[in-house]
Design a protein around this motif. Structure first.
Motif, PDB file in Angstrom:
ATOM      1  N   ALA A 142       0.827  -1.206   0.000  1.00 36.33           N
ATOM      2  CA  ALA A 142       0.000   0.000   0.000  1.00 36.33           C
ATOM      3  C   ALA A 142       0.862   1.257   0.000  1.00 36.33           C
ATOM      4  CB  ALA A 142      -0.926  -0.008   1.217  1.00 36.33           C
ATOM      5  N   ALA A 164      10.081  -0.239   8.254  1.00 32.78           N
ATOM      6  CA  ALA A 164      10.841  -0.919   9.304  1.00 32.78           C
ATOM      7  C   ALA A 164      11.834  -1.921   8.732  1.00 32.78           C
ATOM      8  CB  ALA A 164       9.878  -1.621  10.259  1.00 32.78           C
ATOM      9  N   PRO A 173       4.223 -11.245  -2.587  1.00 31.04           N
ATOM     10  CA  PRO A 173       3.629 -12.530  -2.994  1.00 31.04           C
ATOM     11  C   PRO A 173       4.640 -13.520  -3.567  1.00 31.04           C
ATOM     12  CG  PRO A 173       2.178 -10.746  -3.639  1.00 31.04           C
ATOM     13  CD  PRO A 173       3.450 -10.104  -3.126  1.00 31.04           C
ATOM     14  N   LEU A 175       7.499 -14.123  -2.461  1.00 34.40           N
ATOM     15  CA  LEU A 175       8.379 -14.696  -1.426  1.00 34.40           C
ATOM     16  C   LEU A 175       7.991 -16.118  -1.054  1.00 34.40           C
ATOM     17  CD1 LEU A 175       8.788 -11.621   0.973  1.00 34.40           C
ATOM     18  CD2 LEU A 175      10.250 -12.331  -0.946  1.00 34.40           C
ATOM     19  N   LYS A 177       6.353 -18.044  -3.428  1.00 26.99           N
ATOM     20  CA  LYS A 177       6.104 -18.751  -4.692  1.00 26.99           C
ATOM     21  C   LYS A 177       7.419 -18.998  -5.430  1.00 26.99           C
ATOM     22  CE  LYS A 177       1.508 -16.600  -5.003  1.00 26.99           C
ATOM     23  NZ  LYS A 177       1.646 -15.620  -3.888  1.00 26.99           N
ATOM     24  N   ARG A 208      13.737   1.755   9.921  1.00 24.99           N
ATOM     25  CA  ARG A 208      13.316   2.577  11.059  1.00 24.99           C
ATOM     26  C   ARG A 208      11.828   2.354  11.283  1.00 24.99           C
ATOM     27  NH1 ARG A 208      17.942   3.986  12.931  1.00 24.99           N
ATOM     28  NH2 ARG A 208      16.925   2.721  14.501  1.00 24.99           N
ATOM     29  N   ARG A 209      11.439   2.281  12.544  1.00 29.57           N
ATOM     30  CA  ARG A 209      10.051   2.037  12.906  1.00 29.57           C
ATOM     31  C   ARG A 209       9.432   3.335  13.411  1.00 29.57           C
ATOM     32  NH1 ARG A 209       6.952  -2.329  13.763  1.00 29.57           N
ATOM     33  NH2 ARG A 209       8.539  -3.672  12.851  1.00 29.57           N
ATOM     34  N   THR A 237       0.844  -0.023   7.749  1.00 29.37           N
ATOM     35  CA  THR A 237       1.813  -0.845   8.479  1.00 29.37           C
ATOM     36  C   THR A 237       1.597  -2.346   8.290  1.00 29.37           C
ATOM     37  OG1 THR A 237       0.402  -0.343  10.381  1.00 29.37           O
ATOM     38  CG2 THR A 237       2.496   0.808  10.266  1.00 29.37           C
ATOM     39  N   ILE A 284      -0.521 -19.175   2.540  1.00 25.18           N
ATOM     40  CA  ILE A 284       0.937 -19.079   2.630  1.00 25.18           C
ATOM     41  C   ILE A 284       1.538 -20.432   2.982  1.00 25.18           C
ATOM     42  CG2 ILE A 284       2.843 -18.046   3.957  1.00 25.18           C
ATOM     43  CD1 ILE A 284       1.352 -15.436   3.843  1.00 25.18           C
ATOM     44  N   GLY A 400      -4.239  -0.754   3.046  1.00 26.13           N
ATOM     45  CA  GLY A 400      -3.576  -2.052   3.102  1.00 26.13           C
ATOM     46  C   GLY A 400      -4.238  -2.982   4.109  1.00 26.13           C
ATOM     47  N   HIS A 418      -5.082  -8.849   0.851  1.00 28.07           N
ATOM     48  CA  HIS A 418      -4.741  -9.166  -0.538  1.00 28.07           C
ATOM     49  C   HIS A 418      -3.788  -8.096  -1.075  1.00 28.07           C
ATOM     50  CE1 HIS A 418      -8.264 -11.462   0.069  1.00 28.07           C
ATOM     51  NE2 HIS A 418      -9.121 -10.855  -0.728  1.00 28.07           N
ATOM     52  N   PHE A 446      -7.808 -11.628  -5.248  1.00 24.96           N
ATOM     53  CA  PHE A 446      -6.489 -12.187  -4.922  1.00 24.96           C
ATOM     54  C   PHE A 446      -6.214 -13.418  -5.761  1.00 24.96           C
ATOM     55  CE2 PHE A 446      -7.165 -16.136  -2.665  1.00 24.96           C
ATOM     56  CZ  PHE A 446      -8.374 -15.997  -1.982  1.00 24.96           C
ATOM     57  N   TRP A 447      -4.957 -13.788  -5.799  1.00 26.93           N
ATOM     58  CA  TRP A 447      -4.588 -15.029  -6.465  1.00 26.93           C
ATOM     59  C   TRP A 447      -3.648 -15.804  -5.564  1.00 26.93           C
ATOM     60  CZ3 TRP A 447      -1.554 -10.822  -6.841  1.00 26.93           C
ATOM     61  CH2 TRP A 447      -0.173 -10.982  -6.916  1.00 26.93           C
TER      62      TRP A 447
HETATM   63  C1  FAD Z   1       4.682 -14.660   1.654  1.00 24.61           C
HETATM   64  C2  FAD Z   1       3.430 -13.930   1.288  1.00 24.61           C
HETATM   65  C3  FAD Z   1       2.771 -14.241   0.102  1.00 24.61           C
HETATM   66  C4  FAD Z   1       1.597 -13.565  -0.238  1.00 24.61           C
HETATM   67  N1  FAD Z   1       0.983 -13.890  -1.410  1.00 24.61           N
HETATM   68  C5  FAD Z   1      -0.122 -13.212  -1.781  1.00 24.61           C
HETATM   69  C6  FAD Z   1      -0.781 -13.507  -3.007  1.00 24.61           C
HETATM   70  O1  FAD Z   1      -0.383 -14.381  -3.749  1.00 24.61           O
HETATM   71  N2  FAD Z   1      -1.876 -12.801  -3.345  1.00 24.61           N
HETATM   72  C7  FAD Z   1      -2.369 -11.839  -2.525  1.00 24.61           C
HETATM   73  O2  FAD Z   1      -3.369 -11.210  -2.882  1.00 24.61           O
HETATM   74  N3  FAD Z   1      -1.776 -11.528  -1.349  1.00 24.61           N
HETATM   75  C8  FAD Z   1      -0.673 -12.205  -0.957  1.00 24.61           C
HETATM   76  N4  FAD Z   1      -0.065 -11.910   0.232  1.00 24.61           N
HETATM   77  C9  FAD Z   1      -0.636 -10.860   1.084  1.00 24.61           C
HETATM   78  C10 FAD Z   1      -0.085  -9.494   0.668  1.00 24.61           C
HETATM   79  O3  FAD Z   1       1.292  -9.541   0.556  1.00 24.61           O
HETATM   80  C11 FAD Z   1      -0.528  -8.448   1.673  1.00 24.61           C
HETATM   81  O4  FAD Z   1      -1.927  -8.382   1.653  1.00 24.61           O
HETATM   82  C12 FAD Z   1       0.066  -7.084   1.344  1.00 24.61           C
HETATM   83  O5  FAD Z   1       1.458  -7.118   1.357  1.00 24.61           O
HETATM   84  C13 FAD Z   1      -0.449  -6.047   2.330  1.00 24.61           C
HETATM   85  O6  FAD Z   1       0.135  -4.822   2.022  1.00 24.61           O
HETATM   86  P1  FAD Z   1       0.393  -3.729   3.156  1.00 24.61           P
HETATM   87  O7  FAD Z   1       1.015  -2.586   2.476  1.00 24.61           O
HETATM   88  O8  FAD Z   1      -0.832  -3.539   3.944  1.00 24.61           O
HETATM   89  O9  FAD Z   1       1.424  -4.437   4.128  1.00 24.61           O
HETATM   90  P2  FAD Z   1       2.895  -4.929   3.873  1.00 24.61           P
HETATM   91  O10 FAD Z   1       3.126  -5.243   2.454  1.00 24.61           O
HETATM   92  O11 FAD Z   1       3.126  -6.002   4.878  1.00 24.61           O
HETATM   93  O12 FAD Z   1       3.780  -3.685   4.252  1.00 24.61           O
HETATM   94  C14 FAD Z   1       3.757  -3.125   5.533  1.00 24.61           C
HETATM   95  C15 FAD Z   1       5.145  -2.611   5.828  1.00 24.61           C
HETATM   96  O13 FAD Z   1       5.071  -1.779   6.955  1.00 24.61           O
HETATM   97  C16 FAD Z   1       6.226  -1.956   7.731  1.00 24.61           C
HETATM   98  N5  FAD Z   1       5.911  -1.487   9.084  1.00 24.61           N
HETATM   99  C17 FAD Z   1       5.060  -2.041   9.974  1.00 24.61           C
HETATM  100  N6  FAD Z   1       5.001  -1.279  11.096  1.00 24.61           N
HETATM  101  C18 FAD Z   1       5.827  -0.234  10.885  1.00 24.61           C
HETATM  102  C19 FAD Z   1       6.172   0.914  11.663  1.00 24.61           C
HETATM  103  N7  FAD Z   1       5.665   1.106  12.881  1.00 24.61           N
HETATM  104  N8  FAD Z   1       7.072   1.779  11.145  1.00 24.61           N
HETATM  105  C20 FAD Z   1       7.598   1.586   9.901  1.00 24.61           C
HETATM  106  N9  FAD Z   1       7.283   0.544   9.129  1.00 24.61           N
HETATM  107  C21 FAD Z   1       6.403  -0.349   9.609  1.00 24.61           C
HETATM  108  C22 FAD Z   1       6.514  -3.428   7.626  1.00 24.61           C
HETATM  109  O14 FAD Z   1       7.872  -3.678   7.911  1.00 24.61           O
HETATM  110  C23 FAD Z   1       6.132  -3.714   6.174  1.00 24.61           C
HETATM  111  O15 FAD Z   1       7.228  -3.639   5.322  1.00 24.61           O
HETATM  112  C24 FAD Z   1       1.087 -12.580   0.621  1.00 24.61           C
HETATM  113  C25 FAD Z   1       1.739 -12.278   1.826  1.00 24.61           C
HETATM  114  C26 FAD Z   1       2.907 -12.953   2.158  1.00 24.61           C
HETATM  115  C27 FAD Z   1       3.607 -12.631   3.453  1.00 24.61           C
END
Ligand code: FAD
Ligand code: FES
Length: 520
Positions: A142, A164, A173, A175, A177, A208-209, A237, A284, A400, A418, A446-447
């Motif tokens: 996101a 972070a 995704p 990672l 596959k 950094r968090r 996050t 997963i 996200g 997703h 999703f896939w």
């Molecule tokens: C191995 C794997 C395979 C997947 N395969 C699929 C798939 O095939 N199809 C599908 O639809 N979905 C899949 N997903 C789910 C998909 O990856 C997630 O839905 C998506 O990444 C969510 O996006 P996001 O931006 O909300 O969170 P994320 O992509 O997880 O990103 C959040 C980021 O925020 C950072 N963060 C958290 N807290 C803090 C903070 N306090 N300060 C700074 N940074 C912070 C984290 O380190 C992370 O990098 C998979 C997930 C995984 C783990």
């Protein structure tokens, strides 16, 4: 990311008779050794690259709606007038080509190479003048999509992107596959590189968090004490794996999977391991099982459920997925939980033990809500956002895996995990931070990939009272509809990408008759 494409269809430099391309039709061909897509809308004919910029999906096999072409693989959208990737998962635009009319023929001539996804195409929307500084926390799906959209829409102010993880944002995704299976090189994994962020003046703060938000002062506090002030803040996050409080659960051969570092660690362990035990028959967990089988490990899956994926996809798909994995040599221990991990084996709740020198736990994730909570945002099984993705705190947005937003089709609040949804939430939040007031109305998609089979899923069904399978799951050719009170809430497909795309479009338009046609 795709291999060099095989060229098919007509040579468009030689041209095709104008009458061969009807209004609303698309045609795949090639020019100068590259695949090119021709599309006609009314009297206008457009030519763009024919391969999706996400993973190279064949756009000629997708859908053409209005001026948008949609990819059959993971449903990215491109505007054929500009080439812009208008909705994720593709981030980069398509190249455009000039089309000339010569002697009753449509002829493709010059190529206009595409810029990257953060470069404005045409005239970008004018951002709200009050917005000079934006902070995006969470360098994942996101956050990345949001950052790019901010620059693409002409936001010129200070843009700070806090993550972070020590790595750049990754194609998460992958990672579990091809990357984990050893079929995708490391260079496919980062979404962008340092040069990209520098070129677009994105201050990416890696490793950094963000620890709290001082909403009154409009500032984000980082774990090194830095305070970043903002006019608008996006919290993205994501989620974190649920950790099992299991005796032996902290042994070094016990792994979880969320980050690139996690995937690398599993790969390193798999190089010496012989038998892996995967806890959890989730998406997963099962993708990990498939990837480790591809690497030649013996794989056991332990899960309390009666069938894999049954809670999300129902018994029919669950049985099929189980049979698919068994045909590749996976052994299931269903209706069982692990009670203890030892260095070379895992004890189960029925007293049995399974030898394993690698254990991967995939038992679900929890949204990372602490930062939004610190801002004072309303939380209800996720961060509550409205249709514009605003939290209850002024100037603070969420997107996200953490965002619980009103689903445009049912009106119910949903939180989905997703990739494509996360990116699109990020993109919509970005436009809204610049003043667009755009409702998030995308249909969830999703896939999931298991060996050579891919499951596509559109819509959202937390419960259903009927599951209808059309086609033959075992043959890898089926559509599965999930109904409640007769209405189709979600559709899963195997080997029927086009049906998934048509179902997606029909749901987006609220066209139930078209949806019924799509699932036949
Ligand atoms: C191995 C794997 C395979 C997947 N395969 C699929 C798939 O095939 N199809 C599908 O639809 N979905 C899949 N997903 C789910 C998909 O990856 C997630 O839905 C998506 O990444 C969510 O996006 P996001 O931006 O909300 O969170 P994320 O992509 O997880 O990103 C959040 C980021 O925020 C950072 N963060 C958290 N807290 C803090 C903070 N306090 N300060 C700074 N940074 C912070 C984290 O380190 C992370 O990098 C998979 C997930 C995984 C783990
Ligand atoms: S290959 Fe087109 S959306 Fe993934």
């Amino acid at each position: 990311m795709a291999d060099t494409p095989e060229l098919s269809g007509p040579d468009l430099e030689q041209g095709i008779p104008e009458g061969d391309l009807a209004d609303g039709a698309m045609l795949g061909g090639h020019a100068r050794g590259k695949p090119v897509l021709l599309a006609r809308r009314g009297g206008e004919v457009f030519a763009v690259g024919a391969q999706c910029t996400h993973y190279g999906g064949p756009l000629a096999e997708g859908l053409f709606v209005g001026h948008t072409v949609r990819c059959p693989w993971h449903h990215a959208c491109f505007d054929v007038r500009t080439g812009e990737a208008t909705c994720a998962p593709a981030l980069n635009p398509l190249a455009r080509w000039t089309v000339a009319r010569r002697d009753g023929k449509l002829v493709v001539t010059e190529e206009h190479e595409a810029p990257d996804g953060a470069t404005p195409l045409g005239t970008p929307a004018a951002p709200e003048p009050a917005v000079r500084s934006i902070v995006v926390v969470g360098a994942g799906a996101a956050g990345e999509a949001a950052v790019e959209m901010l620059r693409r829409r002409g936001f010129d102010g200070t843009l700070t992107f806090v993550g972070a993880d020590p790595s750049d944002p990754v194609d998460r995704p992958n990672l579990s596959k091809d990357y984990l299976a050893g079929n995708a090189p490391e260079e496919w994994i980062p979404l962008r590189d340092e040069a990209f962020y520098a070129a677009h003046r994105v201050d990416l703060v890696r490793g950094r968090r963000a620890t709290s938000v001082d909403a009154a002062a409009r500032a984000v506090v980082l774990d090194d004490g830095r305070r970043l002030t903002y006019d608008r803040l996006l919290i993205a996050t994501g989620a974190e794996p649920v950790r099992l409080p299991l005796p032996g659960g902290d042994l070094p051969h016990v792994r979880y999977l969320r980050t690139l570092a996690d995937s690398r660690a599993i790969i390193a362990a798999a190089e010496h391991a012989k038998r892996a035990l995967v806890m959890g028959a989730s998406f997963i967990g099962l993708e990990v099982a498939a990837s480790l089988r591809t690497r030649g490990l013996e794989v056991h899956v332990v899960a309390p459920d009666a069938r894999p994926l049954e809670r999300v996809l129902g018994p029919e798909v669950g049985d099929w997925v189980r049979a698919l994995h068994e045909s590749h040599g996976v052994t299931f221990h269903l209706g069982r939980t692990a009670t203890r991990v030892e260095p070379t084996r895992v004890a189960l709740d029925d007293g049995a033990t399974v030898d394993a020198d690698l254990v991967v736990i995939g038992v679900g994730v929890r949204p990372a809500l602490a930062l939004a909570e610190s801002a004072g945002a309303a939380i209800d099984k996720g961060v509550t956002v409205n249709e514009y993705l605003e939290t209850t705190v002024p100037n603070v947005y969420a997107a996200g895996d953490i965002a619980r937003y009103p689903d445009a089709r049912t009106g119910e609040r949903v939180r989905v995990e997703h990739w494509v949804v996360a990116e699109r939430l990020g993109q919509t939040a970005a436009r809204n931070m610049l003043g667009a007031r755009e409702r998030f109305a995308d249909v969830p998609f999703f896939w999931s990939a298991h060996y050579d089979r891919v499951i596509n899923y559109v819509g959202h069904a937390e419960r259903w009272d009927a599951v209808e399978v059309n086609g033959d799951l075992a043959a890898g050719d089926a559509t599965v509809a999930y109904r409640l009170g007769g209405r189709v809430l979600a559709v899963a497909t195997v080997g029927r990408d086009r049906a998934a795309l048509e179902a997606d479009e029909a749901m987006a338009r609220g066209d139930d008759a078209a949806l019924e046609r799509a699932i036949r």
